[in-house]
Motif scaffolding. Structure first.
Motif, short mmCIF file in Angstrom:
data_model
loop_
_atom_site.label_atom_id
_atom_site.label_comp_id
_atom_site.label_asym_id
_atom_site.label_seq_id
_atom_site.Cartn_x
_atom_site.Cartn_y
_atom_site.Cartn_z
N SER A 169 63.29 32.69 32.22
CA SER A 169 63.59 33.03 33.61
C SER A 169 64.33 34.36 33.70
N LEU A 209 52.84 31.09 44.87
CA LEU A 209 53.62 32.03 44.05
C LEU A 209 54.65 31.29 43.21
N ALA A 210 55.29 30.29 43.79
CA ALA A 210 56.23 29.49 43.01
C ALA A 210 55.50 28.82 41.86
N TYR A 267 55.03 39.29 48.45
CA TYR A 267 56.33 38.63 48.60
C TYR A 267 56.75 38.45 50.05
N TYR A 275 54.85 31.44 39.21
CA TYR A 275 56.07 31.67 38.43
C TYR A 275 56.31 30.51 37.47
N CYS A 317 50.78 42.83 44.42
CA CYS A 317 51.62 41.65 44.17
C CYS A 317 52.92 41.73 44.96
N ALA A 362 54.04 31.00 34.62
CA ALA A 362 54.53 32.10 33.78
C ALA A 362 55.70 31.63 32.92
N ARG A 363 56.61 30.85 33.53
CA ARG A 363 57.74 30.31 32.76
C ARG A 363 57.24 29.37 31.66
N THR A 412 50.30 37.30 32.86
CA THR A 412 50.88 36.33 31.93
C THR A 412 50.03 36.21 30.67
N ILE A 445 61.83 37.17 32.99
CA ILE A 445 60.99 37.39 34.17
C ILE A 445 61.77 38.15 35.25
N ASP A 496 60.65 41.64 36.78
CA ASP A 496 60.40 41.81 38.21
C ASP A 496 61.30 42.89 38.81
N PHE A 537 48.92 37.71 38.95
CA PHE A 537 50.06 37.17 38.20
C PHE A 537 49.58 36.46 36.93
#
Length: 194
Positions: free
Chosen positions: A157, A122-123, A109, A126, A105, A129-130, A65, A160, A164, A61
């Protein structure tokens, strides 16, 4: 071999195993074979096989990014649409070359739904990435002299989520999944009717 080198080899081996075998089918012995290390090193450096595979997913991930940010700023910024086209190309038009990584990846999940540590990581990925996307957006807006119509966190968001969603569609049916230009055209069309 130094501790750092062993850790890096384990992580690289785990990424390779994710790409070749997937999350659920990778064994500790696979990780040892791919990294050229030993079983004890997995526990010493990561606490176990699952933790190592989780780190490999996060590394994938994070690399995506960084790659996206480099693509966005690889050339002069141009118009907001051109900027969005470059960002979407870096997120969507790379699915073919990234297929093994994407599969690894996505396989992470379901595991994250049951494993709190992976879910938190993972959160966090993310969140990073945000944060990176917001930084890209703010930098691009400042350099282009434009004012963003909504909060950059919301825009990123949504981008993304689009990426996704398209990734999952592409893994299941690549021929029917729109490319980055089609995505940008669809967003522009939606914007025109809203």
């Amino acid at each position: 071999m130094s501790r750092k080198e062993v850790r890096e080899r384990l992580l690289a081996g785990a990424v390779s195993c994710l790409q070749e075998k997937g999350y659920a089918r990778t064994t500790a012995r696979d990780l040892v074979a791919a990294s050229g290390t030993n079983l004890a090193s997995i526990g010493y450096h990561f606490g176990g096989k699952d933790a190592l595979l989780n780190e490999a997913i996060i590394a994938c991930f994070e690399a995506w990014t960084v790659r996206t940010e480099q693509a966005v700023f690889a050339d002069t910024l141009g118009t907001p649409r051109e900027l969005l086209e470059r960002a979407m190309a870096a997120l969507v038009d790379v699915f073919g070359e990234m297929r093994p990584t994407l599969m690894g990846c996505v396989e992470g999940y379901p595991a994250a739904l049951r494993e709190e540590a992976l879910r938190e990581r993972l959160a966090g990925a993310y969140g990073q990435a945000r944060e990176a996307g917001v930084g890209i957006l703010r930098r691009a807006a400042a350099e282009s002299g434009i004012e963003l119509p909504v909060a950059p966190e919301v825009l990123i968001s949504v981008v993304i989520a689009i990426s996704d969603g398209l990734m999952i569609q592409w893994l299941l049916d690549p021929e029917s999944t729109p490319d980055s230009r089609q995505v940008v055209d669809a967003l522009a069309a939606l914007s025109a009717v809203l």
